[in-house]
Design a protein around this motif. Structure first.
Motif, PDB file in Angstrom:
ATOM      1  N   GLY A   1      44.281  37.310  28.079  1.00 44.91           N
ATOM      2  CA  GLY A   1      44.354  37.635  29.495  1.00 44.91           C
ATOM      3  C   GLY A   1      45.504  36.982  30.229  1.00 44.91           C
ATOM      4  O   GLY A   1      45.657  37.146  31.432  1.00 44.91           O
ATOM      5  N   TYR A   2      46.321  36.223  29.506  1.00 41.13           N
ATOM      6  CA  TYR A   2      47.483  35.565  30.115  1.00 41.13           C
ATOM      7  C   TYR A   2      48.731  35.987  29.364  1.00 41.13           C
ATOM      8  O   TYR A   2      48.771  35.974  28.135  1.00 41.13           O
TER       9      TYR A   2
ATOM     10  N   SER B   1      38.685  29.059  31.818  1.00 38.55           N
ATOM     11  CA  SER B   1      38.003  30.338  32.013  1.00 38.55           C
ATOM     12  C   SER B   1      37.714  30.887  30.628  1.00 38.55           C
ATOM     13  O   SER B   1      38.597  30.908  29.765  1.00 38.55           O
TER      14      SER B   1
ATOM     15  N   THR C   1      41.398  32.292  38.664  1.00 36.82           N
ATOM     16  CA  THR C   1      42.056  32.580  39.940  1.00 36.82           C
ATOM     17  C   THR C   1      42.753  31.346  40.498  1.00 36.82           C
ATOM     18  O   THR C   1      42.184  30.267  40.540  1.00 36.82           O
TER      19      THR C   1
ATOM     20  N   GLY D   1      36.463  35.320  31.546  1.00 36.88           N
ATOM     21  CA  GLY D   1      36.183  35.490  32.971  1.00 36.88           C
ATOM     22  C   GLY D   1      37.469  35.536  33.759  1.00 36.88           C
ATOM     23  O   GLY D   1      38.560  35.538  33.204  1.00 36.88           O
ATOM     24  N   THR D   2      37.347  35.548  35.075  1.00 35.51           N
ATOM     25  CA  THR D   2      38.519  35.614  35.935  1.00 35.51           C
ATOM     26  C   THR D   2      39.000  34.207  36.263  1.00 35.51           C
ATOM     27  O   THR D   2      38.241  33.378  36.752  1.00 35.51           O
TER      28      THR D   2
ATOM     29  N   SER E   1      45.045  36.279  40.282  1.00 38.47           N
ATOM     30  CA  SER E   1      43.952  36.241  39.310  1.00 38.47           C
ATOM     31  C   SER E   1      44.386  36.802  37.965  1.00 38.47           C
ATOM     32  O   SER E   1      45.169  37.746  37.895  1.00 38.47           O
ATOM     33  N   TYR E   2      43.854  36.185  36.925  1.00 41.18           N
ATOM     34  CA  TYR E   2      44.012  36.676  35.558  1.00 41.18           C
ATOM     35  C   TYR E   2      42.619  37.127  35.133  1.00 41.18           C
ATOM     36  O   TYR E   2      41.727  36.305  34.944  1.00 41.18           O
ATOM     37  N   ALA E   3      42.419  38.438  34.995  1.00 44.41           N
ATOM     38  CA  ALA E   3      41.100  38.986  34.687  1.00 44.41           C
ATOM     39  C   ALA E   3      40.773  38.833  33.206  1.00 44.41           C
ATOM     40  O   ALA E   3      41.663  38.844  32.349  1.00 44.41           O
ATOM     41  N   THR E   4      39.502  38.673  32.911  1.00 41.87           N
ATOM     42  CA  THR E   4      38.991  38.558  31.544  1.00 41.87           C
ATOM     43  C   THR E   4      39.818  37.578  30.720  1.00 41.87           C
ATOM     44  O   THR E   4      40.233  37.866  29.606  1.00 41.87           O
TER      45      THR E   4
END
Length: 148
Positions: A59-60, A126, A132, A129-130, A88-91
């Protein structure tokens, strides 16, 4: 210790006076936020984005996320501030100790110019998850970038 608080590198202060950075919306300049592990080392001499000790995880993306700028203002009449929308970086499954805001469109000797170092004080994690980054209110005493 890898991080030692939030600060603006000396190179950024000089570049402001030279007109390298334009934080106005619609300026064509892109600012990014890259996340780093607790092994990263930043100090007043930091000049540019580097990949050394950058976060790796689901997710990054290397290089970080693009920030949405907020046009600079002077909320107190004597202090100029600028701000960014939360990022935000989701999941995401990542652990970060801090971040570097940098100018992704600066070129030549100023390529990927460092703007600000953010210290999260502890590792933040995280797991699927998100993740933020919440920026403070753009006030004279709270804005992430302010000139008093």
């Amino acid at each position: 210790m890898a991080f030692s608080g939030n600060f603006m590198p000396t190179s950024f202060k000089v570049q402001i006076l030279k007109g390298v950075h334009n934080f106005s919306t619609g300026s064509g300049q892109t600012f990014k936020l890259a996340l780093y592990t607790n092994s990263a080392t930043f100090n007043a001499g930091t000049t540019a984005y580097v990949t050394t000790n950058e976060v790796v995880g689901i997710g990054y993306t290397v290089g970080g996320g693009t920030l949405t700028k907020v046009t600079p203002t002077n909320p107190s009449g004597t202090t100029a501030v600028t701000d960014f929308a939360d990022l935000s970086y989701a999941t995401a499954t990542i652990t970060a100790r801090g971040a570097l805001i940098y100018n992704d469109t600066a070129t030549g000797a100023n390529a990927n110019a460092a703007v600000a170092v953010l210290d999260f004080l502890t590792d933040k994690t995280s797991t699927a998850g998100t993740f933020t980054i919440v920026f403070p209110s753009p006030t004279a005493t709270g804005a992430i970038i302010r000139i008093a």
